[in-house]
Write a protein that holds these residues in place. Sequence first.
Motif, short mmCIF file in Angstrom:
data_model
loop_
_atom_site.label_atom_id
_atom_site.label_comp_id
_atom_site.label_asym_id
_atom_site.label_seq_id
_atom_site.Cartn_x
_atom_site.Cartn_y
_atom_site.Cartn_z
N ARG A 131 0.95 -1.20 -0.02
CA ARG A 131 0.15 0.21 0.18
C ARG A 131 0.89 1.39 0.08
O ARG A 131 0.25 2.57 -0.93
N ALA A 161 1.05 5.71 -2.84
CA ALA A 161 0.77 7.00 -1.36
C ALA A 161 2.15 7.88 -2.14
O ALA A 161 3.00 7.73 -3.19
N ALA A 171 -6.13 8.49 -3.98
CA ALA A 171 -5.75 7.59 -2.11
C ALA A 171 -6.90 7.47 -1.73
O ALA A 171 -7.25 5.98 -1.02
N GLU A 221 -8.92 3.74 -0.35
CA GLU A 221 -9.07 3.67 0.83
C GLU A 221 -10.09 3.25 1.25
O GLU A 221 -11.03 2.35 1.87
#
Length: 97
Positions: A20, A24, A41, A45
């Motif tokens: 993950r 970022a 992102a 999520e």
Amino acid sequence: MISSPTIAATSAATAYDRARHAVAPAAGLPQGVTNAATDFARVMERVDLAATGAMTGKTETHDLVHSIAQAEIALETVVAIRDKVVEAYQEILRMPV
């Protein structure tokens, strides 16, 4: 004994969690790019949370479908932007020096 699909699902979830950080936003990018990456992102999520909630029975199916639709739009936007950046880069490479 734990079944093979359960082990595979756990292994996939663990691998995904370790990867993950790769999505970022990077430091040092222009503010607009950083904001767009952060928003993307955040959408991903939310879809992760909705999918996990749907698998555990804590999220309604409608919420899952809605978050998947938002993620699809976000992904199509990111792909379109990526294609334009690649196209611009290739155009720069074709310029005579």
